[in-house]
Write an enzyme that holds these catalytic residues in place. Sequence first.
Site, PDB file in Angstrom:
ATOM      1  CE  LYS A 181      -6.334  -3.837   4.653  1.00 50.60           C
ATOM      2  NZ  LYS A 181      -5.976  -4.306   5.869  1.00 50.60           N
TER       3      LYS A 181
ATOM      4  CE1 TYR B  24       0.594  -6.166  -2.118  1.00 49.53           C
ATOM      5  CE2 TYR B  24      -0.455  -4.174  -1.312  1.00 49.53           C
ATOM      6  CZ  TYR B  24       0.025  -5.444  -1.082  1.00 49.53           C
ATOM      7  OH  TYR B  24      -0.075  -5.988   0.161  1.00 49.53           O
TER       8      TYR B  24
ATOM      9  CG  HIS C 178      -7.129  -2.919  10.206  1.00 52.06           C
ATOM     10  ND1 HIS C 178      -5.823  -2.474  10.292  1.00 52.06           N
ATOM     11  CD2 HIS C 178      -7.111  -3.932   9.296  1.00 52.06           C
ATOM     12  CE1 HIS C 178      -5.057  -3.188   9.482  1.00 52.06           C
ATOM     13  NE2 HIS C 178      -5.806  -4.072   8.874  1.00 52.06           N
TER      14      HIS C 178
ATOM     15  CB  SER D 230      -0.865  -4.038   7.598  1.00 56.40           C
ATOM     16  OG  SER D 230      -2.040  -3.347   7.270  1.00 56.40           O
TER      17      SER D 230
ATOM     18  CG  ASN E 190       3.143  -6.566   1.878  1.00 51.94           C
ATOM     19  OD1 ASN E 190       2.542  -7.096   2.813  1.00 51.94           O
ATOM     20  ND2 ASN E 190       2.552  -5.708   1.055  1.00 51.94           N
TER      21      ASN E 190
ATOM     22  CB  THR F 110      -3.666 -14.000   9.054  1.00 49.67           C
ATOM     23  OG1 THR F 110      -4.012 -12.835   8.291  1.00 49.67           O
ATOM     24  CG2 THR F 110      -4.169 -15.237   8.335  1.00 49.67           C
ATOM     25  CG  ASN F 111       0.249 -15.915  12.085  1.00 44.92           C
ATOM     26  OD1 ASN F 111      -0.099 -16.565  11.094  1.00 44.92           O
ATOM     27  ND2 ASN F 111       1.439 -15.357  12.190  1.00 44.92           N
TER      28      ASN F 111
ATOM     29  CG  ASP G 152      -7.512  -7.175   7.023  1.00 45.15           C
ATOM     30  OD1 ASP G 152      -6.672  -6.785   7.843  1.00 45.15           O
ATOM     31  OD2 ASP G 152      -7.693  -6.614   5.922  1.00 45.15           O
TER      32      ASP G 152
ATOM     33  CG  ASP H  62       2.645 -21.027  23.764  1.00 42.96           C
ATOM     34  OD1 ASP H  62       2.012 -21.911  24.365  1.00 42.96           O
ATOM     35  OD2 ASP H  62       3.715 -21.242  23.158  1.00 42.96           O
TER      36      ASP H  62
ATOM     37  NE  ARG I 132       0.061  -8.715   2.251  1.00 49.22           N
ATOM     38  CZ  ARG I 132      -0.527  -8.233   3.341  1.00 49.22           C
ATOM     39  NH1 ARG I 132      -1.606  -8.790   3.809  1.00 49.22           N
ATOM     40  NH2 ARG I 132      -0.018  -7.211   3.981  1.00 49.22           N
TER      41      ARG I 132
ATOM     42  CB  CYS J 140       0.895  -6.632  13.764  1.00 54.76           C
ATOM     43  SG  CYS J 140       1.941  -5.206  13.461  1.00 54.76           S
TER      44      CYS J 140
ATOM     45  NE  ARG K 149      -2.356  -1.370   3.516  1.00 56.04           N
ATOM     46  CZ  ARG K 149      -1.813  -0.648   4.473  1.00 56.04           C
ATOM     47  NH1 ARG K 149      -1.870   0.677   4.416  1.00 56.04           N
ATOM     48  NH2 ARG K 149      -1.238  -1.208   5.501  1.00 56.04           N
TER      49      ARG K 149
END
Length: 593
Positions: free
Chosen positions: A206, A197, A226, A248, A367, A253-254, A277, A495, A369, A250, A69
């Site tokens: 976004k 992109y 967000h 973004s 970045n 998704t995990n 997201d 964890d 994807r 950080c 972005r």
Amino acid sequence: MTKNQAVLSWVKEMTDMTKPDRIVWIDGSEEQLEALRAEACSTGEIVKLNQELLPGCYYHRTAVNDVARVEGRTFICTPTKEEAGPTNNWMAPDEMYDKLWKLYTGCMMGRTCYVLPYSMGPVGSPFAKYGIELTDSIYVVLNMNIMTRIGQKVLDAMGDDPGFIKGLHAKADLDEENRYIVHFPQDNTICSINSGYGGNVLLGKKCFALRIASYLGRNEGWMAEHMLILGIEYPDGDIKYITAAFPSACGKTNLAMLIPPEYLRKKGYKVWTVGDDIAWIRVGEDGRLYAVNPENGFFGVAPGTNAKSNPNALASTRKDTIFTNVVMTKEGGVWWEGLDKNPPHGVNNWKGEPWDPDDGSKGAHPNSRFTAPAVNCPCLSSEFENPKGVPISAIVFGGRRAKTAPLVYQARDWNHGVFVGSIMASETTAAASGAVGVVRRDPMAMLPFCGYNMGDYWQHWIDMGKKISQQPKIFNVNWFRLNENGKFMWPGFGDNMRVLLWILDRCAGKVDAVETEIGYVPKAEDIDLEGLDYTIEGDQKFDIDALKSILTVEKDWWKEDLESIKAFYGKFDPKKIPQELWDELAKLEKNLA
Ligand code: SAT
Ligand code: MN
């Protein structure tokens, strides 16, 4: 395909200006999409990957100057500068339209313009919102097909309604100097030019679901955030939902797809993903907050995703996925840094240049994807399509901070929670162009995505609090504390569930906490460390003392932070910042004195 006059006349106006050779309406049928894939393969725009390894998967490289972005070139064009506020780029709408219309004139000559109807949210649901994106990129059409619901069914649901979001995207020459991502909130219009992109061109994401939707939400009494949305299922089958806002790249998704530590899995704990997201949030009839994910897929960061860090994300990418700017292997598979320890040899890097993994350079762009359909996700929540959304017990803010922010703390109440969100800070990542690793204030992780004045946005948060009779509790987390040697002090990933369980225990009033200058911090014994096996470095194992060290509030660091918070607030017209937040700032200063 439609009799909607507003749609027809806008498409005519835009294509008269951009002058494509052909106009193709996207009906969303598999035949049409398959033909587009074949066409994009024939021109090299995408490459078909090995269909035995990765059925339905394709590979794409963006231009090397077009990989993230571009916040410096993203504009909010409200009638006055004050409406956009000090954290957005602004230009007067007339001036910007003038500039853009010049750039768009004739820019699709020799190309095809695709007319892409799409829905944010399940088609026909009372909260779904519709858009039309005009684009000259098949890559965009194919990505939007994964990330949103598209095609004839959307036009049918729109009917004659003129209130759709207009999006015009043209790759033009991919000229960085003339790249613009522009929003006209009052006109329901988004214009994107000279980029190919992700976040710059998949206009449902976004641009619409955050920047335009945050503006709509303020006018209509809801919120576009967000945030990921996840459900935690207890062994008795009860499921509690959490939303979490991180900038973004950080780990949203995990966290959204987290695998609980083994001892919790054995007891029957599960995690369900609703979104990774974006959350659209409304007050339900029962006075609670309800969140829906308006997207239909995941546009996740590839590097670092592996069978251990996020097996669910990896599984989501094994079919019908588009990979952008990763490494393509000789077998027609994909690779990125952090996938495994066996980088392919004798292949090209993301730029398409010969690459030697042993020379220390990266094969995949940081970045890079994957665009993966939500239905592929093994832990997708059964509530994913529920138009009402899921009830929220806790709202979590968080950033990437080497120091200062403790592992977790709880705000004293809603208004304090809004303050905690407003002072969020995080080190910048590769998701946006510019320097990486610089701490910047990123309120509610919305700094690049708020479609109006951030001060008014905070006021909207305060006002929403008054409408919610059963308010979620608000927390801040930081998974990224480093020790003096730059090693992570907290294991992170699965964890993090240990912290989420403390958060939910707090929401249920099951556990007490220590009141500090900044809010409530856990008693170290209340975060369950059973089975935790993490070595920070050398022979330093993670134990309760290590935990205590990342739960302490270091007053000197916070005093430094206070100065940076004041400087950030100082950018705003003081009247724009809600009095409630000034009061919280004064309280923090007093507490630290
Ligand atoms: O903006 S993108 O959608 O490209 C991804 C992100 O930065 O969160
Ligand atoms: Mn994001």
